[in-house]
Design a protein around this motif. Structure first.
Motif, PDB file in Angstrom:
ATOM      1  N   ASP A 181      -5.362  15.932 -72.559  1.00 39.46           N
ATOM      2  CA  ASP A 181      -3.960  16.314 -73.008  1.00 39.46           C
ATOM      3  C   ASP A 181      -3.996  16.826 -74.350  1.00 39.46           C
ATOM      4  OD1 ASP A 181      -2.794  15.953 -70.104  1.00 39.46           O
ATOM      5  OD2 ASP A 181      -2.007  13.913 -70.723  1.00 39.46           O
ATOM      6  N   ALA A 182      -4.997  17.695 -74.958  1.00 45.94           N
ATOM      7  CA  ALA A 182      -4.722  18.246 -75.923  1.00 45.94           C
ATOM      8  C   ALA A 182      -3.915  19.520 -76.207  1.00 45.94           C
ATOM      9  CB  ALA A 182      -6.296  18.895 -76.455  1.00 45.94           C
ATOM     10  N   PRO A 183      -2.771  19.163 -77.221  1.00 45.41           N
ATOM     11  CA  PRO A 183      -1.825  20.055 -77.386  1.00 45.41           C
ATOM     12  C   PRO A 183      -2.221  21.498 -77.898  1.00 45.41           C
ATOM     13  CG  PRO A 183      -1.540  18.490 -79.146  1.00 45.41           C
ATOM     14  CD  PRO A 183      -2.538  18.039 -77.869  1.00 45.41           C
ATOM     15  N   TRP A 184      -1.438  22.393 -77.927  1.00 45.33           N
ATOM     16  CA  TRP A 184      -1.620  23.752 -78.502  1.00 45.33           C
ATOM     17  C   TRP A 184      -2.011  23.721 -79.896  1.00 45.33           C
ATOM     18  CZ3 TRP A 184       0.861  25.337 -82.767  1.00 45.33           C
ATOM     19  CH2 TRP A 184       2.281  24.807 -82.944  1.00 45.33           C
ATOM     20  N   ILE A 185      -1.486  22.523 -80.604  1.00 42.47           N
ATOM     21  CA  ILE A 185      -1.717  22.789 -82.054  1.00 42.47           C
ATOM     22  C   ILE A 185      -3.292  22.458 -82.396  1.00 42.47           C
ATOM     23  CG2 ILE A 185      -1.738  19.823 -82.450  1.00 42.47           C
ATOM     24  CD1 ILE A 185      -0.134  20.520 -84.934  1.00 42.47           C
ATOM     25  N   PHE A 186      -4.280  21.919 -81.362  1.00 45.00           N
ATOM     26  CA  PHE A 186      -5.432  21.922 -81.688  1.00 45.00           C
ATOM     27  C   PHE A 186      -6.486  23.376 -81.406  1.00 45.00           C
ATOM     28  CE2 PHE A 186      -5.108  17.480 -81.656  1.00 45.00           C
ATOM     29  CZ  PHE A 186      -6.254  17.179 -82.608  1.00 45.00           C
ATOM     30  N   ASN A 187      -5.591  24.318 -81.038  1.00 43.21           N
ATOM     31  CA  ASN A 187      -6.124  25.654 -81.047  1.00 43.21           C
ATOM     32  C   ASN A 187      -6.210  26.152 -82.369  1.00 43.21           C
ATOM     33  OD1 ASN A 187      -6.045  25.714 -78.354  1.00 43.21           O
ATOM     34  ND2 ASN A 187      -3.983  27.086 -78.295  1.00 43.21           N
ATOM     35  N   ALA A 188      -5.709  25.653 -83.508  1.00 46.06           N
ATOM     36  CA  ALA A 188      -5.825  26.083 -84.838  1.00 46.06           C
ATOM     37  C   ALA A 188      -6.915  24.997 -85.498  1.00 46.06           C
ATOM     38  CB  ALA A 188      -4.490  25.796 -85.630  1.00 46.06           C
TER      39      ALA A 188
END
Length: 136
Positions: A128-135
């Motif tokens: 469940d990695a959130p979108w913030i981990f894209n950065a």
């Protein structure tokens, strides 16, 4: 092996549960039983971590104490291989948000398994990695 004697000026064998009790009480890292291939499973609830809520030294001491007493103590050393049995690690990022981001803490946890306990980790699963981990 030298790091075990010099860690934070006290050494690994001198870390007391009381020294990291506040951090351990949060339940961020826990043993959840045995999973795939009957290996011990350690679970990290990353949303329970808040940067600067506890001094980084205490977070590190708690992580090392948990590795020594929760993870390593559950491994079967009779299994053939360089270090015996290994642990499966699940990092749960559900409910993870900006207040939980701690780049120094993430770096320490990566170093924990690559530099200090390289033969202990079988697999690390991040869920469940959130979108913030894209950065990141």
């Amino acid at each position: 092996v030298l790091w075990r004697e010099s860690l934070h000026g006290i050494g690994v064998n001198n870390i007391s549960k009381e020294a990291c009790e506040k951090e351990l009480a949060k339940g961020k890292l826990r043993y959840t039983g045995r999973g795939v291939e009957n290996r011990p499973v350690m679970w990290i609830d990353a949303h329970l971590h808040k940067k600067n809520e506890v001094p980084p030294k205490e977070v590190e001491l708690a992580a090392i104490w948990a590795m020594e007493h929760e993870a390593l103590g559950r491994l079967d050393k009779t299994i053939p291989g360089s270090a015996g049995e290994t642990v499966n690690l699940v990092v749960d990022l559900s409910q993870f948000g900006r207040s939980n981001v701690d780049m120094d803490g993430m770096k320490f946890f990566a170093e924990l398994f690559t530099n200090y306990y390289p033969e202990v980790l079988n697999v690390c699963v991040i869920v469940d990695a959130p979108w913030i981990f894209n950065a990141v």
